[in-house]
Design a protein around this motif. Structure first.
Motif, PDB file in Angstrom:
ATOM      1  N   ALA A   1       2.805   1.619  -3.415  1.00  0.00           N
ATOM      2  CA  ALA A   1       1.578   2.019  -4.643  1.00  0.00           C
ATOM      3  C   ALA A   1       0.459   3.618  -4.419  1.00  0.00           C
ATOM      4  O   ALA A   1       1.255   4.227  -5.212  1.00  0.00           O
ATOM      5  CB  ALA A   1      -0.421   1.002  -4.266  1.00  0.00           C
TER       6      ALA A   1
ATOM      7  N   ARG B   1      -6.146   5.087   7.931  1.00  0.00           N
ATOM      8  CA  ARG B   1      -6.225   5.197   6.012  1.00  0.00           C
ATOM      9  C   ARG B   1      -6.831   6.471   5.723  1.00  0.00           C
ATOM     10  O   ARG B   1      -6.646   7.294   5.141  1.00  0.00           O
ATOM     11  CB  ARG B   1      -6.443   3.950   5.212  1.00  0.00           C
TER      12      ARG B   1
ATOM     13  N   MET C   1      -7.966   1.548  -3.065  1.00  0.00           N
ATOM     14  CA  MET C   1      -6.620   0.727  -1.957  1.00  0.00           C
ATOM     15  C   MET C   1      -8.108   0.060  -0.997  1.00  0.00           C
ATOM     16  O   MET C   1      -7.291  -1.327  -0.862  1.00  0.00           O
ATOM     17  CB  MET C   1      -5.029   1.144  -1.168  1.00  0.00           C
ATOM     18  N   THR C   2      -8.386   0.686   0.020  1.00  0.00           N
ATOM     19  CA  THR C   2      -8.768   0.616   1.364  1.00  0.00           C
ATOM     20  C   THR C   2     -10.547  -0.521   0.967  1.00  0.00           C
ATOM     21  O   THR C   2     -10.285  -1.641   1.592  1.00  0.00           O
ATOM     22  CB  THR C   2      -9.716   1.519   1.405  1.00  0.00           C
TER      23      THR C   2
ATOM     24  N   SER D   1      -3.859   1.161  -7.852  1.00  0.00           N
ATOM     25  CA  SER D   1      -4.626   0.640  -7.253  1.00  0.00           C
ATOM     26  C   SER D   1      -4.903  -0.499  -7.642  1.00  0.00           C
ATOM     27  O   SER D   1      -4.816  -1.588  -7.627  1.00  0.00           O
ATOM     28  CB  SER D   1      -5.849   1.469  -6.926  1.00  0.00           C
TER      29      SER D   1
ATOM     30  N   PHE E   1      -1.529  -3.130  -6.024  1.00  0.00           N
ATOM     31  CA  PHE E   1      -2.391  -3.481  -5.027  1.00  0.00           C
ATOM     32  C   PHE E   1      -3.396  -3.996  -4.854  1.00  0.00           C
ATOM     33  O   PHE E   1      -2.836  -5.257  -3.741  1.00  0.00           O
ATOM     34  CB  PHE E   1      -3.123  -1.699  -4.459  1.00  0.00           C
ATOM     35  N   SER E   2      -4.007  -3.750  -5.284  1.00  0.00           N
ATOM     36  CA  SER E   2      -5.118  -4.958  -5.647  1.00  0.00           C
ATOM     37  C   SER E   2      -4.444  -6.635  -6.046  1.00  0.00           C
ATOM     38  O   SER E   2      -4.213  -7.450  -6.166  1.00  0.00           O
ATOM     39  CB  SER E   2      -6.108  -5.004  -6.832  1.00  0.00           C
TER      40      SER E   2
ATOM     41  N   GLY F   1       0.824  -0.591   0.241  1.00  0.00           N
ATOM     42  CA  GLY F   1      -0.120   0.061  -0.565  1.00  0.00           C
ATOM     43  C   GLY F   1       0.766   1.320   0.250  1.00  0.00           C
ATOM     44  O   GLY F   1       1.385   2.108  -1.083  1.00  0.00           O
TER      45      GLY F   1
ATOM     46  N   THR G   1      -6.729   7.293  -5.402  1.00  0.00           N
ATOM     47  CA  THR G   1      -6.172   5.616  -4.649  1.00  0.00           C
ATOM     48  C   THR G   1      -5.889   5.412  -3.560  1.00  0.00           C
ATOM     49  O   THR G   1      -6.603   4.145  -3.494  1.00  0.00           O
ATOM     50  CB  THR G   1      -4.328   6.147  -4.994  1.00  0.00           C
TER      51      THR G   1
ATOM     52  N   THR H   1     -10.033  -2.473  -2.213  1.00  0.00           N
ATOM     53  CA  THR H   1     -10.298  -3.840  -2.405  1.00  0.00           C
ATOM     54  C   THR H   1      -9.384  -4.450  -0.944  1.00  0.00           C
ATOM     55  O   THR H   1      -9.540  -6.035  -0.860  1.00  0.00           O
ATOM     56  CB  THR H   1      -9.014  -3.258  -2.968  1.00  0.00           C
TER      57      THR H   1
ATOM     58  N   PRO I   1      -8.977  -4.194  -9.127  1.00  0.00           N
ATOM     59  CA  PRO I   1      -9.356  -3.654  -7.781  1.00  0.00           C
ATOM     60  C   PRO I   1     -11.192  -3.663  -7.684  1.00  0.00           C
ATOM     61  O   PRO I   1     -12.054  -3.552  -8.064  1.00  0.00           O
ATOM     62  CB  PRO I   1      -8.859  -2.398  -7.098  1.00  0.00           C
TER      63      PRO I   1
END
Length: 455
Positions: A233, A329, A305-306, A399, A402-403, A230, A301, A308, A412
């Motif tokens: 990313a 986050r 990310m959160t 993202s 990150f996914s 994270g 982003t 996902t 994601p």
């Protein structure tokens, strides 16, 4: 040169308002997280009493991103402060001021502005540190007996860091006016170069390549290092946005041409003029869309990310989807959005306000205020669209990386409602900001405004 620089600040305080707000946020933010580091350092025994990353790690992670974003925002704000002084600085060059003296004047203005905002920023940062620490304690992420110490060291460090950021930003922003010939500097105060310089393009390509490497680093993190994925990313999104800012004039011109075609057909008058303005002044358009891209890119982003991480299954997901982690986050997102929103408003107000003479000349050749406002409305819509597309591209790339690390898939989980709110927020900052500033810039006698030599 110091008296001249201070005199400019007294005569034109509005030109330094955006810079002052950016520096205020930088000092307050570094004071906040520096105070948390000091609290952790003065209570070493309390580190073993709580689970989780600890104050030092939290403050370091937040502070690292905050300093990078602060530099981005300060460079942008200082650039517009210099643009509003461009004619005066050019005149100084024509009467024998050396490039070194010009840079010294700009550095003096940055230092003076930083010192002016330091005390209220220290106070805001200290209050925010206490509230943030209390919130961490309520969530069990800090020991109950930890207190923010009364030492002035975090404030002094915040001042030193912000001064360093401001001076580096001054060197970047003052580079053009201090390096070109005096006569060319005076001419450049009312014109815009049609091409983006090769060094800038190369730097932009390098930043985009660096962002790509960080994306690969994020995507290849093992399942047990999701937090590192994270952070990589998010850092990649910042580097990519820096690359977007550097190649912005070229990218913005291409996107404006593509998006402007239907508007030219739908509104032949206002649409054609708005499209011509945006493509003809690509640097100005880039300056306006980059903060919007920053707002959308960083917000998107973080939110994707959160989402996902929350939707992921398995042990890796449970490590990153606890209430405290989600709250962290959200706090980081709020901080980044605050910086990005300030940059967006500062930039759009400055970009529109400096077009007062342009609007006056259009009124002198027959354009009405209503027609100018229609043109500005179309420009505002195009500016928002270009900024949202650039930001969405960055958020999508970050993202996806990150996914891939979390779920093994580059697709994601996208929170559609939250993303829609982000886009609406960007539009709410952009369109009313441009129109309100444009309405003010078109007031008064056109002859008087057209005779003003400043743009």
């Amino acid at each position: 040169m110091a008296p001249i620089g201070l005199g400019q600040m007294r005569r034109r305080p509005a030109a330094f308002a955006g810079l002052a707000v950016a520096l205020f946020l930088a000092v307050a933010t570094v004071t906040l997280f520096g105070s948390l580091v000091a609290a952790d350092a003065t209570a070493p025994a309390a580190r073993e009493a709580v689970a989780g990353p600890g104050l030092m790690v939290i403050a370091g992670a937040f502070g690292e991103i905050a300093v990078l974003v602060a530099f981005f925002v300060v460079v942008n704000a200082l650039g517009f402060t210099l643009r509003q002084q461009h004619r005066e600085l050019a005149l100084l060059r024509t009467v024998a001021a050396t490039p070194r003296q010009t840079r010294r004047l700009v550095r003096g203005q940055v230092v003076a502005t930083t010192l002016l905002v330091a005390v209220p920023a220290w106070a805001a940062g200290a209050v925010a540190a206490r509230r943030f620490l209390a919130a961490l304690q309520r969530r069990g992420m800090a020991a109950p007996d930890v207190r923010v110490p009364g030492t002035p060291l975090p404030m002094l460090v915040a001042l030193a860091v912000t001064l360093a950021v401001g001076l580096v930003a001054a060197a970047v922003a003052a580079r053009r006016i201090s390096r070109i010939a005096p006569a060319a500097a005076l001419t450049a105060s009312s014109t815009e170069h049609g091409r983006t310089g090769v060094p800038r393009l190369l730097a932009g390509v390098g930043a985009l390549a660096g962002g790509g490497l960080l994306l690969r680093l994020a995507a290849t993190r093992p399942a047990g290092e999701v937090d590192k994925a994270g952070q990589a990313a998010l850092l990649a999104s910042l580097v990519l946005l820096t690359g977007v800012a550097l190649v912005g004039p070229l990218a913005a011109r291409v996107l404006a041409a593509a998006l402007g075609a239907p508007l030219r057909a739908a509104a032949p008058g206002a649409g054609w003029l708005a499209d011509a303005n945006l493509r003809g002044y690509a640097r100005r358009l880039s300056s306006a869309v980059v903060p919007v891209a920053l707002l959308v890119g960083l917000s998107g982003t973080m939110m994707i990310m959160t989402s996902t991480a929350e939707d992921a299954s398995g042990a890796a997901a449970t490590a990153v989807t606890s209430d405290t982690d989600v709250w962290l986050r959200q706090a980081e997102l709020a901080l980044l959005v605050c910086f990005a929103a300030v940059s967006t408003v500062n930039t759009l107000v400055a970009v529109t306000a400096e077009r007062r003479r342009e609007f006056a000349l259009l009124r002198l050749v027959g354009a009405t205020r209503a027609q100018l406002m229609r043109v500005l409305t179309v420009e505002a819509v195009l500016t928002t669209a270009v900024g949202v597309l650039l930001g969405a591209a960055v958020a999508g790339a970050a993202s996806a990386a990150f996914s891939l690390a979390v779920t093994g898939s580059p697709l994601p989980s996208v929170p559609a409602a939250a993303c829609a709110v982000t886009v609406a927020g960007a539009a709410a900052l952009t369109v009313p900001g441009i129109l309100a500033t444009g309405a003010r810039a078109t007031r008064g006698a056109a002859v008087e405004a057209a005779g003003d030599g400043r743009e």
